[in-house]
Design a protein around this motif. Sequence first.
Motif, short mmCIF file in Angstrom:
data_model
loop_
_atom_site.label_atom_id
_atom_site.label_comp_id
_atom_site.label_asym_id
_atom_site.label_seq_id
_atom_site.Cartn_x
_atom_site.Cartn_y
_atom_site.Cartn_z
N ASP A 44 0.82 -1.07 0.04
CA ASP A 44 0.04 0.03 -0.17
C ASP A 44 0.79 1.29 0.07
OD1 ASP A 44 -2.39 -1.51 0.10
OD2 ASP A 44 -3.30 -0.66 1.74
N VAL A 45 1.77 1.18 0.58
CA VAL A 45 2.68 2.39 0.90
C VAL A 45 3.63 2.72 -0.40
CG1 VAL A 45 4.78 3.50 2.04
CG2 VAL A 45 3.10 2.05 3.31
N THR A 48 1.16 3.79 -2.95
CA THR A 48 0.76 5.41 -2.78
C THR A 48 1.91 6.19 -3.20
OG1 THR A 48 -0.22 4.52 -0.62
CG2 THR A 48 0.17 7.08 -0.91
N PHE A 52 1.28 8.96 -6.26
CA PHE A 52 1.94 10.25 -6.46
C PHE A 52 2.79 10.53 -7.54
CE2 PHE A 52 0.77 10.60 -1.53
CZ PHE A 52 -0.50 10.76 -2.05
N GLU B 62 -5.40 1.96 1.22
CA GLU B 62 -5.31 2.77 2.35
C GLU B 62 -3.70 3.40 2.89
OE1 GLU B 62 -7.56 1.64 5.70
OE2 GLU B 62 -9.37 2.07 4.59
N TRP B 63 -3.49 4.51 3.10
CA TRP B 63 -2.32 5.05 3.63
C TRP B 63 -2.28 5.53 4.95
CZ3 TRP B 63 0.26 10.14 3.10
CH2 TRP B 63 1.86 9.83 3.03
N TYR B 64 -1.98 4.50 5.93
CA TYR B 64 -1.76 4.88 7.28
C TYR B 64 -3.30 5.03 7.77
CZ TYR B 64 3.53 5.23 6.87
OH TYR B 64 4.44 5.12 6.57
N LEU B 68 -6.72 6.23 0.17
CA LEU B 68 -6.03 6.78 -0.65
C LEU B 68 -6.51 7.86 -1.73
CD1 LEU B 68 -3.04 7.66 -1.49
CD2 LEU B 68 -3.14 5.59 -3.27
#
Lengths: 83, 190
Positions: A44-45, A48, A52, B62-64, B68
Amino acid sequence: MRLLTKITVLSIILLADLLFFSVLPTFFPETFEAVFQMTPWPDDVEKTFAIFFGLAIAVLSSSAIVYISVQHIRKSLQQRVAK
Amino acid sequence: MAEKKPPEKAKVPLKEYYEKVRTESREALLRTVPSIVLYVVAAVLVWLFGRLVFLPIAEGIEWYGYPLPQILNFIILATLAVLVLRVLVDVRRAVGAAAGIAACEIGAPYDVSPEEVGHYKTAFRGIVYVIVVSLAFMLFADYLADIHPGLSAVVLIVVVVWAIYQIWSSVRAISEEIKRYSSEWAKKIR
């Protein structure tokens, strides 16, 4: 750098970015997932940050193409007005 | 002892004012139109890339703990707001320039007053602003609805009320010009 070379380089960057984020998840979802699973961080990180960066690259490269074209048009217009 | 008269304000000859308005307007138009094109294209591209490419792949991530798509929505909305503001600033300059050119072209040769230019500015500004803000709303509508469905409706109501006021002030400025022209025409008939 010549105008055509600049536009070609930026177009290739934009095309590669859009191919990775648009074509790969739609037509080859397994390959897209495999790219993120190769790295040790949580998916997920990674996704993300990738999203971006992808958005930033797409917007910046396409804006740069438009900017270069507009500058070129502006220069030729000014030359025409000066004549 | 005779009192000293205050120095009279130097009147700018009509021809000089006409030439000044015409040259400055043309230069301003050449400066602003390319940047308007650039910012409009950038805004449309941000919208397109966001909606068609990056928001669909952000679904479910999901980011933390934060979804998102909503973070991305917010970033895109902020970028669009900055770009639209820049467009509005440039449109203001371009409209001023277009009004100057219109006043020079429509009026009698060398017969341009600052008041006339002001009327054309108000009229043009109102019409162009309504068009630009309506188009900008179309860019924002989907993203606003994603944040809250009611937000898009509230913004639409505000835009409609503001557009009515702008059109009304444009019509008033145009009617002032029509009044001026018709009174000049009536004087000639007498």
